[in-house]
Every structure is written in C-alpha cells, then in structure tokens.
Design an enzyme around this catalytic site. Structure first.
Site, PDB file in Angstrom:
ATOM      1  N   GLY A  12     -55.032 126.830 -63.031  1.00 32.03           N
ATOM      2  CA  GLY A  12     -53.686 126.629 -63.554  1.00 32.03           C
ATOM      3  C   GLY A  12     -52.911 127.862 -63.941  1.00 32.03           C
ATOM      4  O   GLY A  12     -51.970 127.767 -64.736  1.00 32.03           O
ATOM      5  N   ASN A  14     -50.817 129.651 -62.067  1.00 32.28           N
ATOM      6  CA  ASN A  14     -49.439 129.480 -61.595  1.00 32.28           C
ATOM      7  C   ASN A  14     -48.717 128.397 -62.392  1.00 32.28           C
ATOM      8  O   ASN A  14     -47.550 128.547 -62.748  1.00 32.28           O
ATOM      9  CB  ASN A  14     -49.398 129.137 -60.095  1.00 32.28           C
ATOM     10  CG  ASN A  14     -49.174 130.354 -59.241  1.00 32.28           C
ATOM     11  OD1 ASN A  14     -48.504 131.296 -59.646  1.00 32.28           O
ATOM     12  ND2 ASN A  14     -49.742 130.335 -58.045  1.00 32.28           N
ATOM     13  N   HIS A 105     -47.713 129.108 -50.875  1.00 39.09           N
ATOM     14  CA  HIS A 105     -48.897 129.381 -50.068  1.00 39.09           C
ATOM     15  C   HIS A 105     -49.175 130.879 -50.113  1.00 39.09           C
ATOM     16  O   HIS A 105     -48.237 131.676 -50.008  1.00 39.09           O
ATOM     17  CB  HIS A 105     -48.675 128.921 -48.624  1.00 39.09           C
ATOM     18  CG  HIS A 105     -49.908 129.012 -47.795  1.00 39.09           C
ATOM     19  ND1 HIS A 105     -50.919 128.094 -47.884  1.00 39.09           N
ATOM     20  CD2 HIS A 105     -50.305 129.937 -46.890  1.00 39.09           C
ATOM     21  CE1 HIS A 105     -51.895 128.448 -47.052  1.00 39.09           C
ATOM     22  NE2 HIS A 105     -51.542 129.560 -46.442  1.00 39.09           N
ATOM     23  N   ASP A 146     -48.670 122.848 -44.822  1.00 43.96           N
ATOM     24  CA  ASP A 146     -47.991 124.147 -44.704  1.00 43.96           C
ATOM     25  C   ASP A 146     -46.964 124.198 -43.577  1.00 43.96           C
ATOM     26  O   ASP A 146     -46.749 125.238 -42.961  1.00 43.96           O
ATOM     27  CB  ASP A 146     -49.019 125.273 -44.523  1.00 43.96           C
ATOM     28  CG  ASP A 146     -50.017 125.318 -45.660  1.00 43.96           C
ATOM     29  OD1 ASP A 146     -49.613 125.059 -46.808  1.00 43.96           O
ATOM     30  OD2 ASP A 146     -51.203 125.599 -45.406  1.00 43.96           O
TER      31      ASP A 146
END
Length: 192
Positions: A12, A14, A105, A146
């Site tokens: 966590g 980010n 990503h 993605d």
C-alpha cells in the site's frame, strides 16, 4: 467533492501516497474507501491509520455485481484507482465505470505489460533485457490487462549496473510524484 475508491492488494505505499495527497481536501477529492482482496495486506493498516474506511472482499465478492456495485454506490464512488491491485476487474465494473478506472503500471507500456507482469516481475524483465530506460504508465482500464488508453508516461534511465531493486526504487519515485497529480488532473478536467 469527488470521491475515489482505491483498490489495492499489497503493502500500500502508492495507496498511502494517494491518501496523503488528498487528505486535506484542497484538491476537491476525497478517498472514500479502500477495497482490498488480501486480508493480510499492509494497505489495510495504512488506510485505517489515515482514517480511510477499508472493505476486504474476496474475489467472489468483487466479481458479484450486486455486492461490488453496492459497496461503490454506498460510498458514492466517482473514480476507481488501482494501486497494486492484482485481480482482473470483472466486466460489469469496467463497463459501469467506463473511463473512470485508472491504473499505474511500472513500465512504459506497451512494453512489459499483460498478465503476470506486475511489480518486481516487470523490473526483473527490464534488467534482463538490458533496457536503457523504463518508467511508469498511467492508463485507463478496460477488459484487457494494461490495454487501456494511456494518459501519462514518465521515464527514468536504467544503468547497466542497476539491479531489479535499483530499478524498482527509481520507478517508485516516479509513481509517488506523478500518480496523485494525474488523478487530480483527471477529476479536475473530466465530467465525472
């Protein structure tokens, strides 16, 4: 006030960075909740420590439209932010939140994207390939890993002596600098 839900599966860092960025409300954005599929994830204590509600849900619950949609409606979620969330989102969610789900990503997509390419796996592949640069890609989420529209990219040099850990540290700096700012910009310019 726009309301976001952060979906996370791991430690966590980010997610915490995003929560802290929007904590004072000055951006007109509130982190309404964190959705986590891993009951042992570090993001749970980070979120609770910042006063952000956490909902721990199984894959089955996340894939159940009545349960998942009910949670998002209850918290009046405008935007879903993926921050290290390792499950593929169900089609009903990518449809009902079309262009309102964003992911980060740890490579310059389309390079090193797709199923199984996350976190350290990406950095190992970048080093193994002898890449001279890598970076981050912030993109909208659709039904394919993605594959969504790219919103933002930032690059960083990869030195020949860099290990996957070195690359990970460089990329994490980019993530922490840019992801909250891009989210704020999306909510400021989009009619959500």
């Amino acid at each position: 006030m726009k309301r976001i839900a952060i979906f996370a599966s791991g430690s966590g860092t980010n997610a915490e960075n995003i929560m802290r960025y929007f904590q004072d409300g000055s951006h007109g954005v509130e982190v309404a909740l964190v959705v986590c599929n891993n009951p042992d994830a570090g993001v749970i204590s980070r979120s609770r420590g910042l006063g952000v509600p956490v909902v721990v849900m199984s894959r089955k619950e996340i894939n159940d439209p009545s349960i998942m949609s009910g949670v998002l409606v209850k918290h009046s979620v405008d935007l879903i932010v993926l921050a290290g969330f390792l499950l593929m989102l169900p089609a009903f969610l990518t449809t009902s939140y079309r262009d309102r789900i964003v992911n980060i990503h740890p490579s310059l997509l389309p390079a090193y994207g797709g199923k199984g390419m996350y976190g350290r796996h990406v950095h190992e592949a970048v080093v193994a390939a002898g890449e001279k640069e890598t970076g981050i890609t912030i993109h909208l989420v659709n039904e394919i890993y993605d594959d969504g529209k790219i919103i933002f990219q930032a690059k960083v040099a990869v030195a020949p002596s860099d290990t996957p850990s070195d690359v990970e540290a460089k990329v994490r700096v980019l993530e922490h600098i840019h992801y909250p700012r891009v989210i704020a910009g999306m909510l400021d310019t989009e009619v959500i």
